[in-house]
Motif scaffolding. Structure first.
Motif, PDB file in Angstrom:
ATOM      1  N   GLN A 139     -49.407  50.773  38.618  1.00  0.00           N
ATOM      2  CA  GLN A 139     -50.914  50.419  38.050  1.00  0.00           C
ATOM      3  C   GLN A 139     -51.107  50.401  36.531  1.00  0.00           C
ATOM      4  OE1 GLN A 139     -52.431  54.209  39.724  1.00  0.00           O
ATOM      5  NE2 GLN A 139     -53.525  53.202  41.194  1.00  0.00           N
ATOM      6  N   ARG A 140     -51.823  49.352  36.257  1.00  0.00           N
ATOM      7  CA  ARG A 140     -52.127  48.951  34.880  1.00  0.00           C
ATOM      8  C   ARG A 140     -53.247  49.627  34.330  1.00  0.00           C
ATOM      9  NH1 ARG A 140     -49.601  43.668  34.173  1.00  0.00           N
ATOM     10  NH2 ARG A 140     -50.557  43.387  32.527  1.00  0.00           N
ATOM     11  N   SER A 150     -45.352  44.975  23.378  1.00  0.00           N
ATOM     12  CA  SER A 150     -46.716  44.355  23.965  1.00  0.00           C
ATOM     13  C   SER A 150     -46.923  44.777  25.313  1.00  0.00           C
ATOM     14  CB  SER A 150     -46.640  42.965  24.061  1.00  0.00           C
ATOM     15  OG  SER A 150     -45.615  42.571  24.910  1.00  0.00           O
ATOM     16  N   MET A 151     -45.992  45.555  26.124  1.00  0.00           N
ATOM     17  CA  MET A 151     -46.307  46.061  27.360  1.00  0.00           C
ATOM     18  C   MET A 151     -45.341  47.317  27.676  1.00  0.00           C
ATOM     19  SD  MET A 151     -47.514  45.486  30.501  1.00  0.00           S
ATOM     20  CE  MET A 151     -47.319  46.155  32.063  1.00  0.00           C
ATOM     21  N   LEU A 152     -46.091  48.618  27.904  1.00  0.00           N
ATOM     22  CA  LEU A 152     -45.468  49.834  27.974  1.00  0.00           C
ATOM     23  C   LEU A 152     -45.330  50.115  29.501  1.00  0.00           C
ATOM     24  CD1 LEU A 152     -47.442  51.746  25.241  1.00  0.00           C
ATOM     25  CD2 LEU A 152     -44.936  50.915  25.176  1.00  0.00           C
ATOM     26  N   GLN A 207     -55.037  58.952  27.473  1.00  0.00           N
ATOM     27  CA  GLN A 207     -56.586  58.422  26.999  1.00  0.00           C
ATOM     28  C   GLN A 207     -56.466  56.854  27.548  1.00  0.00           C
ATOM     29  OE1 GLN A 207     -59.353  60.115  25.276  1.00  0.00           O
ATOM     30  NE2 GLN A 207     -58.215  61.585  26.427  1.00  0.00           N
ATOM     31  N   LEU A 208     -55.862  56.615  28.928  1.00  0.00           N
ATOM     32  CA  LEU A 208     -56.077  55.573  29.354  1.00  0.00           C
ATOM     33  C   LEU A 208     -57.170  55.377  30.486  1.00  0.00           C
ATOM     34  CD1 LEU A 208     -52.206  55.658  30.163  1.00  0.00           C
ATOM     35  CD2 LEU A 208     -53.255  54.266  28.379  1.00  0.00           C
ATOM     36  N   VAL A 209     -57.605  54.083  30.821  1.00  0.00           N
ATOM     37  CA  VAL A 209     -58.345  53.897  31.869  1.00  0.00           C
ATOM     38  C   VAL A 209     -57.857  52.550  32.535  1.00  0.00           C
ATOM     39  CG1 VAL A 209     -60.313  54.709  30.745  1.00  0.00           C
ATOM     40  CG2 VAL A 209     -59.886  52.495  30.157  1.00  0.00           C
ATOM     41  N   PRO A 237     -52.056  46.883  28.828  1.00  0.00           N
ATOM     42  CA  PRO A 237     -50.801  46.903  28.406  1.00  0.00           C
ATOM     43  C   PRO A 237     -49.973  48.046  28.692  1.00  0.00           C
ATOM     44  CG  PRO A 237     -52.310  47.612  26.663  1.00  0.00           C
ATOM     45  CD  PRO A 237     -53.139  47.288  27.883  1.00  0.00           C
ATOM     46  N   VAL A 238     -50.507  49.089  29.344  1.00  0.00           N
ATOM     47  CA  VAL A 238     -49.702  50.173  30.008  1.00  0.00           C
ATOM     48  C   VAL A 238     -49.749  50.129  31.507  1.00  0.00           C
ATOM     49  CG1 VAL A 238     -49.502  52.656  29.853  1.00  0.00           C
ATOM     50  CG2 VAL A 238     -50.702  51.507  27.846  1.00  0.00           C
TER      51      VAL A 238
END
Length: 339
Positions: free
Chosen positions: A224-225, A264-266, A282-284, A290-291
């Motif tokens: 999932q991004r 640039s991508m985690l 702290q992600l949505v 990028p995560v």
């Protein structure tokens, strides 16, 4: 089936095939060596089983003469038994079964089974209901379980010299998964039960595994991004909670000792519940964020300060990444001998 198969793999493949064909449990007991076992069919039919590849050759007669014994009925197992050899074996009252689906079992307990490669079986009333011949054709592709098993073999090379049951016990896969996966590898000239042979094949096995990784295994890890909750991302490097490891570009930088700009991508593997981890970082959710968070298929998770996934996983994730510069990092990781 490839001659690279060990006797234990051959015995297990044929046992599982017969078990499927006869719809009855066949238990394997210990014997004097990897090429010999005792098989129990039902409550009273017991066989002394020996793996003898020579049965498929013209030298079968001398080999069988040396196997004469006074114990349970002899059951010869081979990769493939020719029509001529099957005729002579039946004439001598010697039972046989091969990986091609041919079998002839006769026992004083009232058991008579005849199987002709991939055709219907003829059996006495003492056997199970009319069976169908076993399917012993190696799989055409690695499934998720097969991919995970190959990953275990690559990380623990000593396993290749173990019997099927030991590999199954150590990796927590069923013996049937082990047999089918080794059959697949052998069919692609990617298997050796000898540690030295396996070491020589390892680079080719890695590339084969990586080539199937993205489509077969990675997309089953619930990827999932996400994006950062705030407009400005936190200062790099970002701290990870326990139960998480880096992969892809971030892990490659750590393994190679590279001080570079933030990836640039985690890519993060985590055993934590997604909502808990997203709150911590702290992600949505965001389809092009990028995560990327994934469920791990390797254990235990790394405990070193770098918090990196196994190098082979990092290598596979780099090659699966849509970011162009990760291909160069993958090459550096490979040249450094990390996997």
């Amino acid at each position: 089936m490839s001659s690279l198969f060990s006797a234990s793999v051959l015995l297990e493949q044929v046992r599982l095939g017969l078990q499927q064909a006869l719809a009855t449990r066949i238990s394997a007991g210990p014997a004097a060596g990897a090429a010999q076992q005792t098989w129990q069919l039902g409550a009273s039919a017991c066989f002394s089983v020996v793996a003898l590849p020579l049965v498929a050759e013209t030298t079968w007669t001398g080999a069988l003469d040396r196997l004469t014994h006074s114990g349970p009925p002899l059951l010869v197992v081979a990769e493939r038994i020719s029509h001529q050899a099957r005729t002579h074996l039946r004439a001598r009252g010697i039972c046989y079964a091969d990986a091609a689906g041919n079998a002839w079992l006769r026992h004083a307990a009232g058991l008579l089974v005849a199987l002709r490669g991939h055709q219907q079986a003829i059996s006495s009333p003492a056997t199970a209901p009319t069976p169908t011949a076993p399917s012993t054709v190696p799989p055409t592709q690695l499934n998720v379980a097969g991919m995970r098993l190959v990953f275990h073999l690559l990380r623990t090379p000593a396993l290749v010299a173990c019997p099927v049951r030991e590999i199954a016990k150590t990796t927590r896969f069923s013996p049937s998964v082990v047999v089918r996966t080794l059959a697949y590898l052998a069919g692609h000239a990617l298997w050796s039960a000898d540690p030295a042979g396996w070491a020589a094949l390892r680079p080719a096995v890695v590339e084969h595994w990586v080539g199937h990784y993205a489509a077969t295994l990675r997309n089953r890890l619930n990827p999932q991004r996400y994006r950062w909750l705030t407009a400005a991302p936190p200062t790099w490097p970002y701290p990870l909670p326990a139960g998480c490891v880096w992969s892809g570009e971030a892990a490659a930088q750590r393994l190679l000792g590279i001080s570079a700009e933030p990836p640039s991508m985690l890519t993060i593997y985590s055993t934590l519940p997604r909502a808990q981890l997203a709150h911590y970082l702290q992600l949505v959710p965001c389809q092009r964020g990028p995560v990327e968070l994934l469920n791990p298929y390797f254990a235990p998770l790394a405990l070193d300060p770098e918090q990196c996934a196994p190098p082979l996983v990092v290598y596979a994730d780099l090659l699966a990444s849509p970011v162009p510069r990760t291909a160069a990092l993958a090459q550096q990781l490979r040249e450094a001998g990390h996997w």
